[in-house]
Design a protein around this motif. Structure first.
Motif, PDB file in Angstrom:
ATOM      1  N   ILE B  33       0.849  -1.199   0.000  1.00 17.59           N
ATOM      2  CA  ILE B  33       0.000   0.000   0.000  1.00 17.59           C
ATOM      3  C   ILE B  33       0.877   1.238   0.000  1.00 17.59           C
ATOM      4  N   PHE B  34       0.438   2.214  -0.751  1.00 23.37           N
ATOM      5  CA  PHE B  34       1.199   3.453  -0.823  1.00 23.37           C
ATOM      6  C   PHE B  34       0.901   4.272   0.430  1.00 23.37           C
ATOM      7  N   PRO B  35       1.931   4.920   1.018  1.00 27.29           N
ATOM      8  CA  PRO B  35       1.651   5.761   2.186  1.00 27.29           C
ATOM      9  C   PRO B  35       0.682   6.888   1.772  1.00 27.29           C
ATOM     10  N   ASN B  71      10.781  14.554  -8.460  1.00 28.36           N
ATOM     11  CA  ASN B  71       9.660  13.938  -7.749  1.00 28.36           C
ATOM     12  C   ASN B  71      10.151  13.593  -6.341  1.00 28.36           C
ATOM     13  N   CYS B  72       9.220  13.438  -5.411  1.00 23.73           N
ATOM     14  CA  CYS B  72       9.641  13.133  -4.049  1.00 23.73           C
ATOM     15  C   CYS B  72      10.186  11.700  -3.957  1.00 23.73           C
ATOM     16  N   ALA B  73      10.886  11.428  -2.873  1.00 18.72           N
ATOM     17  CA  ALA B  73      11.619  10.177  -2.722  1.00 18.72           C
ATOM     18  C   ALA B  73      10.738   8.934  -2.851  1.00 18.72           C
ATOM     19  N   ILE B  74       9.568   8.944  -2.232  1.00 20.41           N
ATOM     20  CA  ILE B  74       8.776   7.707  -2.235  1.00 20.41           C
ATOM     21  C   ILE B  74       8.272   7.400  -3.648  1.00 20.41           C
ATOM     22  N   ASN B  75       7.917   8.440  -4.379  1.00 19.95           N
ATOM     23  CA  ASN B  75       7.452   8.220  -5.750  1.00 19.95           C
ATOM     24  C   ASN B  75       8.551   7.651  -6.625  1.00 19.95           C
ATOM     25  N   LYS B  76       9.694   8.299  -6.556  1.00 26.96           N
ATOM     26  CA  LYS B  76      10.817   7.855  -7.396  1.00 26.96           C
ATOM     27  C   LYS B  76      11.175   6.411  -7.052  1.00 26.96           C
ATOM     28  N   ARG B  97      -5.016   8.827  -4.186  1.00 29.56           N
ATOM     29  CA  ARG B  97      -4.772  10.206  -4.601  1.00 29.56           C
ATOM     30  C   ARG B  97      -4.597  11.008  -3.326  1.00 29.56           C
ATOM     31  N   GLN B  98      -3.354  11.317  -2.985  1.00 30.10           N
ATOM     32  CA  GLN B  98      -3.183  12.193  -1.829  1.00 30.10           C
ATOM     33  C   GLN B  98      -2.454  13.456  -2.239  1.00 30.10           C
ATOM     34  N   CYS B  99      -1.777  13.386  -3.368  1.00 30.62           N
ATOM     35  CA  CYS B  99      -1.090  14.550  -3.894  1.00 30.62           C
ATOM     36  C   CYS B  99      -0.892  14.267  -5.372  1.00 30.62           C
ATOM     37  N   LEU B 100      -0.465  15.277  -6.071  1.00 31.87           N
ATOM     38  CA  LEU B 100      -0.332  15.140  -7.511  1.00 31.87           C
ATOM     39  C   LEU B 100       0.623  14.017  -7.910  1.00 31.87           C
ATOM     40  N   GLN B 101       1.706  13.926  -7.140  1.00 25.90           N
ATOM     41  CA  GLN B 101       2.721  12.942  -7.514  1.00 25.90           C
ATOM     42  C   GLN B 101       2.231  11.522  -7.273  1.00 25.90           C
ATOM     43  N   SER B 102       1.584  11.303  -6.132  1.00 25.71           N
ATOM     44  CA  SER B 102       1.187   9.930  -5.817  1.00 25.71           C
ATOM     45  C   SER B 102       0.114   9.435  -6.777  1.00 25.71           C
ATOM     46  N   CYS B 238       8.776  14.737   7.601  1.00 23.60           N
ATOM     47  CA  CYS B 238       9.204  13.500   6.956  1.00 23.60           C
ATOM     48  C   CYS B 238       8.005  12.679   6.455  1.00 23.60           C
ATOM     49  N   LEU B 239       7.209  13.303   5.608  1.00 24.87           N
ATOM     50  CA  LEU B 239       6.009  12.639   5.125  1.00 24.87           C
ATOM     51  C   LEU B 239       6.385  11.461   4.215  1.00 24.87           C
ATOM     52  N   CYS B 240       5.661  10.409   4.367  1.00 26.71           N
ATOM     53  CA  CYS B 240       5.703   9.224   3.488  1.00 26.71           C
ATOM     54  C   CYS B 240       6.967   8.373   3.550  1.00 26.71           C
ATOM     55  N   ILE B 241       8.069   8.886   4.048  1.00 24.58           N
ATOM     56  CA  ILE B 241       9.299   8.075   4.014  1.00 24.58           C
ATOM     57  C   ILE B 241       9.953   8.002   5.400  1.00 24.58           C
ATOM     58  N   PRO B 296      -0.617  17.907   6.070  1.00 24.98           N
ATOM     59  CA  PRO B 296      -0.755  18.896   5.001  1.00 24.98           C
ATOM     60  C   PRO B 296      -1.190  18.280   3.684  1.00 24.98           C
ATOM     61  N   ALA B 297      -0.974  16.978   3.520  1.00 29.27           N
ATOM     62  CA  ALA B 297      -1.391  16.345   2.270  1.00 29.27           C
ATOM     63  C   ALA B 297      -2.898  16.110   2.259  1.00 29.27           C
ATOM     64  N   ARG B 298      -3.485  16.026   3.441  1.00 26.87           N
ATOM     65  CA  ARG B 298      -4.924  15.778   3.520  1.00 26.87           C
ATOM     66  C   ARG B 298      -5.688  17.093   3.625  1.00 26.87           C
ATOM     67  N   LEU B 325      12.103  17.667   6.013  1.00 26.60           N
ATOM     68  CA  LEU B 325      11.222  17.912   4.878  1.00 26.60           C
ATOM     69  C   LEU B 325      11.581  16.954   3.740  1.00 26.60           C
ATOM     70  N   THR B 326      10.611  16.145   3.372  1.00 28.76           N
ATOM     71  CA  THR B 326      10.832  15.240   2.240  1.00 28.76           C
ATOM     72  C   THR B 326      10.971  16.107   0.996  1.00 28.76           C
ATOM     73  N   LYS B 327      12.147  16.093   0.419  1.00 30.61           N
ATOM     74  CA  LYS B 327      12.401  17.007  -0.694  1.00 30.61           C
ATOM     75  C   LYS B 327      11.384  16.800  -1.817  1.00 30.61           C
ATOM     76  N   TYR B 328      10.935  17.908  -2.388  1.00 24.97           N
ATOM     77  CA  TYR B 328       9.945  17.932  -3.466  1.00 24.97           C
ATOM     78  C   TYR B 328       8.584  17.408  -3.020  1.00 24.97           C
ATOM     79  N   CYS B 329       8.242  17.627  -1.786  1.00 25.66           N
ATOM     80  CA  CYS B 329       6.909  17.267  -1.312  1.00 25.66           C
ATOM     81  C   CYS B 329       6.094  18.555  -1.205  1.00 25.66           C
ATOM     82  N   PRO B 330       5.251  18.845  -2.199  1.00 23.27           N
ATOM     83  CA  PRO B 330       4.530  20.117  -2.187  1.00 23.27           C
ATOM     84  C   PRO B 330       3.669  20.361  -0.934  1.00 23.27           C
ATOM     85  N   PRO B 331       2.955  19.341  -0.427  1.00 26.05           N
ATOM     86  CA  PRO B 331       2.131  19.656   0.754  1.00 26.05           C
ATOM     87  C   PRO B 331       2.959  20.229   1.910  1.00 26.05           C
ATOM     88  N   HIS B 332       4.123  19.651   2.156  1.00 25.95           N
ATOM     89  CA  HIS B 332       4.948  20.149   3.260  1.00 25.95           C
ATOM     90  C   HIS B 332       5.658  21.447   2.873  1.00 25.95           C
TER      91      HIS B 332
END
Ligand code: SF4
Lengths: 378, 379
Positions: B33-35, B71-76, B97-102, B238-241, B296-298, B325-332
């Motif tokens: 499952i994706f975070p 793109n943020c780390a988890i996506n890549k 769908r929690q953000c554009l990237q995911s 440190c969202l998602c990772i 912030p993503a929600r 800050l998870t780099k390239y994470c727009p919500p944060h």
């Protein structure tokens, strides 16, 4: 002998006064006792349709700031507040401008000043749009309504997504607009704007037909600078006039065999993916033209009310009708905007406009539409 | 203690092998499952093992053919792992769908290495807590339940779902207990151990994890709670990772002790229980709409992350905040400037560290952390 290609731009000078008038009217709206809404995404239509609300369509502000040479100054203001550069530039332009207004920071060209809003409407087509609404809400306490507009993964999902969006709009957005405007939402006014708007977009779409011609009488950049009347003069006679004039020019060029590229037309027809680089349109075309290449089609410019024929302006439930256009109408925008339908949409544009090559403009300061539509490459 | 820790460490050290081994032994299905908000309980009730997708153990290579470096780390990382075939032990994957990237990850996975089962949940943000969003979320969870029933061939009854919720609630309450102990006894466990305890919960069966946690807690009680000395800091973001273990070591080496956090592989993961009711899907839906810890993503407009942090830091009597800050994470990224202003106004020291998948310069981070350490009371 090497061909010396030269670009032959269409006359799009009519856009300037029209755009300037829009911004002037927006700046003066407060003095006239109007309320102001800053809107991102397709839900702006509801604010626009409210007689005593002046709407600022946020996506257009980047092009405007770029055009007035003010983008850097406003972006610097955002950074002065603390914004980080990895956020979308549309976001920073608005938070930067808000910081300038609220802190009385000097603005070297007052043409780009915006009136502070009474209402923020964020349509989460792009989730970052909602983040700038939230940021402005946090900083200045302005009411923010954010509406989720998911891109559909499959056509099967469209009906339930449409219901979800309709429910949100009726439950949350319309009451917020009514609260700010102090009056009941005017459905008839919405119809009266959509009718001429539909007519205008049908003419605009006739202009798109000319992209099918080889050689093409115009480039995607000519259309790019002509996008503005669709939303800055929505439903107004001057917008119809603008596109009629554009159509006339295209017909004339076609009749007289005048291509967009001298001497004999383009050698390569390009598909451009991603948003248009508003501040660098000239720079990019100067890079392409020595090769006889021009941009012809792209998803982003096709986003703005692309299928006016699909809307029934006389529908009983006009609030829902706009949402139907996004979801279950034959040319569903929501599906084509997402990654899944996006691939279909790109394939269609490539066929329709006889594209020779593709350019993916994938910029980290604006996040939408950046995945590469790659498949089985390993 | 050491023996117990070894077991916690096994899964995070090599999730690919450990999970594949578990699958081989149990002959059960594994669903990635994706975070960050997919309700694992529904998957567990279907008799499958939900595992939260993680940041991989190697540099991104093939993934860059599909996603840009920003793109943020988890996506890549998930894309890279998926296209390389490293996730083929997963029978299914659930995205959201929690953000554009995911929202773009499943498209790439489907086009390249489609799993046998795949679902995509349109989970909405929680701004207004409106009926429309709640009804829609409930329907999304019901849809997941139905799809899993079809895939697994087993009915997911309300009873089974409540059993799973109970099991997961227990895991969360044990983890909260561990966190409470750390708040009261700073330094009781090393930061890297706490992280691996939480992370292992995302990867291994909760039944086993609960047993391990119970043993650990009783062992700790038996041994007496040994604390350490240092400046008390709160980790945020440190969202998602999961952050690099070396980073956590560095914080401690510089004389600071993490006393609490709101990171994803941390408190955020186990903060909120679902109630046991006659309507378990409804209970999971209600949990989705809980507004704290601020996510912030929600989306949020009614609660404020900065204020929430100030409250926590004051209560803990902590010396400062380290933002990851998870780099390239727009919500944060979009929220951070306001947190910084809030904290500055409240006089709370804070430092920002960007966390990437691979390109992380520990030296420059060390310099930043050193000056932060001096700011909160030099060594
Ligand atoms: S880290 Fe941020 S950008 Fe990346 S998936 Fe999570 S919420 Fe989205």
């Amino acid at each position: 002998m090497n061909t010396q290609y030269k670009i032959n731009k269409l006359d799009t000078s009519g856009v300037g006064p029209l755009v300037d008038r829009h911004w002037r009217e927006l700046r003066e709206a407060k003095e006239k006792g109007m309320k102001i809404a800053w809107c991102a995404g397709p839900m702006f239509v509801y604010a626009y349709a409210t007689p005593n609300i002046a709407s600022h369509f946020m996506a257009g502000y980047a092009a405007y700031c770029g055009g007035r040479g003010m983008a850097d100054e406003v972006l610097e203001a955002a950074e002065r507040y603390g914004e980080l550069r990895d956020t979308c530039s549309y976001h920073r332009l608005h938070t930067g401008m808000a910081a300038m207004i609220m802190n009385d920071w000097p603005v070297s060209n007052p043409q780009v000043l915006l009136p502070m809003p009474d209402l923020l409407i964020g349509g989460r087509f792009c989730t970052e749009m909602s983040h700038y609404m939230e940021a402005i809400h946090r900083r200045f306490g302005i009411k923010a309504v954010t509406i989720e507009i998911p891109s559909a993964r499959s056509r099967e999902d469209l009906p339930r997504l449409e219901k979800f969006l309709t429910d949100q709009v009726k439950e949350t957005l319309i009451p917020a607009i009514e609260e700010v405007s102090g009056s009941k939402f005017d459905e008839e006014n919405m119809r009266s704007i959509l009718r001429p708007w539909k007519e205008t977009c049908i003419i605009r779409n006739k202009c798109w037909e000319f992209f099918k011609l080889k050689p093409s009488p115009w480039t995607l950049w000519d259309y790019g600078v002509s996008i503005a009347p669709v939303f800055y003069a929505m439903g107004k006679p001057e917008s119809l006039e603008y596109y009629n004039n554009l159509l006339k020019q295209l017909e004339e060029r076609t009749e007289k065999n005048i291509p967009a590229v001298h001497p004999d037309g383009e050698k390569y027809r390009l598909y451009w993916d991603g948003w248009l680089p508003w501040s660098f349109l000239g720079k990019f075309i100067r890079m392409m033209i020595p090769y006889g290449a021009i941009p012809i089609a792209g998803r982003y410019p096709w986003e703005f009310f692309p299928h006016p024929e699909d809307i029934n302006t006389e529908a009983d439930d006009i609030i829902h009708e706009w949402i139907r256009l996004i979801y279950t109408s034959p040319n569903t925008l929501s599906y084509h905007d997402g990654p899944w339908g996006g691939q279909e949409h790109i394939e269609d544009l490539i066929q329709t406009y006889s594209i020779d090559g593709m350019l993916f403009f994938s910029s980290n300061s604006k996040y939408r539409k950046k995945i590469r539509h790659t498949r089985d490459c390993h | 203690m050491e023996e117990i820790m070894k077991q916690f460490v096994e899964y995070p050290s090599d999730p690919y092998t450990s999970i594949a081994k578990w699958k081989e032994n149990t002959k059960k299905k594994v669903i990635g499952i994706f975070p960050m908000w997919i309700p694992e309980e529904i998957i567990h009730a279907a008799g499958m093992l939900p595992v939260v997708m993680w940041r991989s153990n190697e540099a991104i290579t093939w993934g860059y053919a599909h996603v840009p470096p920003y793109n943020c780390a988890i996506n890549k990382s998930v894309v890279d792992d998926a296209v390389k075939g490293k996730l083929k032990f997963m029978d299914g994957m659930v995205f959201l769908r929690q953000c554009l990237q995911s929202q773009e990850v499943p498209f790439i996975v489907e086009n390249n290495r489609p799993p046998a089962f795949e679902e995509y949940l349109y989970l909405p943000p929680i701004y207004h807590g409106d009926k429309a969003s709640k009804d829609f979320t409930r329907d999304e969870f019901k849809r997941l339940r139905k799809r899993l029933e079809e895939f697994g061939g087993e009915k997911i009854t309300d009873e089974k779902l409540n059993e799973s919720i109970k099991l997961y609630n227990k895991n969360r309450s044990l983890l909260r207990k561990l966190y409470d102990l750390r708040k009261e006894n700073p330094g009781i466990l090393r930061g890297r151990d706490v992280l691996r305890i939480v992370w292992s919960s995302m990867l291994m069966p909760k039944e086993e994890h609960n047993k391990l946690l119970e043993s650990l807690l009783s062992e700790m009680e038996k041994n007496g709670y040994k604390t350490a000395k240092g400046k008390k800091v709160f980790l945020s973001g440190c969202l998602c990772i999961h952050p690099q273990l070396e980073l956590l070591d560095m914080i401690e080496d510089l004389g600071m002790l993490v006393v609490d956090d709101d990171i994803y592989v941390g408190y955020r993961y186990f903060a909120n229980d679902a109630e046991i009711t006659d309507d378990p899907i409804g209970a999971l839906m209600e949990r989705h709409f809980i507004k704290t810890p601020v996510d912030p993503a929600r989306g949020e407009v009614e609660v404020n992350w900065g204020k929430e942090l100030i409250g926590k830091v004051k209560k803990l009597n902590a010396d400062g905040i380290i933002t990851l800050l998870t780099k390239y994470c727009p919500p944060h990224l979009c929220y951070y400037p306001d947190i910084k202003v809030e904290l500055a106004n409240a006089g709370i020291p804070e430092v920002l560290i960007e966390v990437e998948h691979e390109v992380i310069s520990l030296e420059s981070i060390k310099t930043r952390l050193q000056s932060f350490r001096e700011m909160i009371g030099g060594r």
